[in-house]
Write an enzyme that holds these catalytic residues in place. Structure first.
Site, short mmCIF file in Angstrom:
data_model
loop_
_atom_site.label_atom_id
_atom_site.label_comp_id
_atom_site.label_asym_id
_atom_site.label_seq_id
_atom_site.Cartn_x
_atom_site.Cartn_y
_atom_site.Cartn_z
N ILE A 69 -5.27 11.59 7.88
CA ILE A 69 -6.60 12.04 8.28
C ILE A 69 -7.24 10.81 8.89
O ILE A 69 -7.27 9.74 8.25
CB ILE A 69 -7.45 12.51 7.08
CG1 ILE A 69 -6.86 13.76 6.43
CG2 ILE A 69 -8.90 12.74 7.49
CD1 ILE A 69 -7.06 15.03 7.24
N ALA A 70 -7.72 10.91 10.11
CA ALA A 70 -8.33 9.76 10.77
C ALA A 70 -9.51 10.22 11.61
O ALA A 70 -9.43 11.23 12.30
CB ALA A 70 -7.31 9.04 11.65
N GLU A 103 -1.65 10.76 -0.31
CA GLU A 103 -1.90 9.44 -0.86
C GLU A 103 -3.09 8.83 -0.15
O GLU A 103 -3.34 9.12 1.01
CB GLU A 103 -0.71 8.49 -0.66
CG GLU A 103 0.50 8.80 -1.48
CD GLU A 103 1.60 9.40 -0.64
OE1 GLU A 103 1.43 9.52 0.58
OE2 GLU A 103 2.63 9.78 -1.21
N TYR A 115 -11.99 13.77 -1.35
CA TYR A 115 -10.88 14.54 -1.91
C TYR A 115 -11.27 15.15 -3.25
O TYR A 115 -10.99 16.33 -3.50
CB TYR A 115 -9.62 13.68 -2.05
CG TYR A 115 -9.11 13.14 -0.73
CD1 TYR A 115 -9.08 13.94 0.41
CD2 TYR A 115 -8.67 11.84 -0.61
CE1 TYR A 115 -8.62 13.45 1.62
CE2 TYR A 115 -8.20 11.34 0.60
CZ TYR A 115 -8.19 12.14 1.71
OH TYR A 115 -7.73 11.65 2.91
#
Length: 144
Positions: A69-70, A103, A115
């Site tokens: 995810i960026a 992770e 998260y």
């Protein structure tokens, strides 16, 4: 903001984002290979013609793993990452997923908070998982 499937026209911009965000970035070639991968789901957050960020995961036998995810720095803190994660979670569920895992660096407190707020729980630690700098990874899982 609109979430769309990654296409070849997004790849060069996403490779730039990878270099900004990760010590071991995915190449344009690696990203391009995921476009036709039936196990892959790579989504791009767009605002008009501008790429804000992206997220990618793989699903095999109902188990989904978030690769990346960026979000471009100038768009962080505006819900882009959360929107991408919500879309990936939905895709995993649509594909009959049992759980989704990922992770995250132990120092990435904003991502960890996101998260957890999405229902992920900590499942373990991978010691020295990341390099440059060397750092542990927290494993998070969301079961469906």
């Amino acid at each position: 903001m609109q979430i769309v499937s990654m296409t070849a026209e997004h790849v060069s911009r996403l490779a730039e984002l990878e270099k900004l965000c990760f010590s071991e970035p995915w190449s344009e070639k690696s990203l391009t290979e995921e476009i036709d991968n039936p196990a892959a789901c790579f989504l791009v957050a767009m605002q008009q013609d501008e790429v804000l960020g992206y997220g990618g995961m793989h699903t095999v036998l109902g188990e989904s793993y978030v690769d990346n995810i960026a979000v471009f720095p100038e768009f962080r803190g505006h819900g882009v990452g959360r929107t991408l994660m919500a879309a990936l979670i939905e895709k995993a569920r649509e594909n009959g997923g049992v759980f989704i895992t990922l992770e995250v660096r132990t120092s990435n407190l904003p991502a960890i908070a996101m998260y957890r707020s999405l229902g992920f729980t900590e499942a373990g630690v991978r010691r020295n998982f990341y390099t440059e700098p060397r750092e542990d990874a927290l494993i998070f899982t969301l079961s469906f």
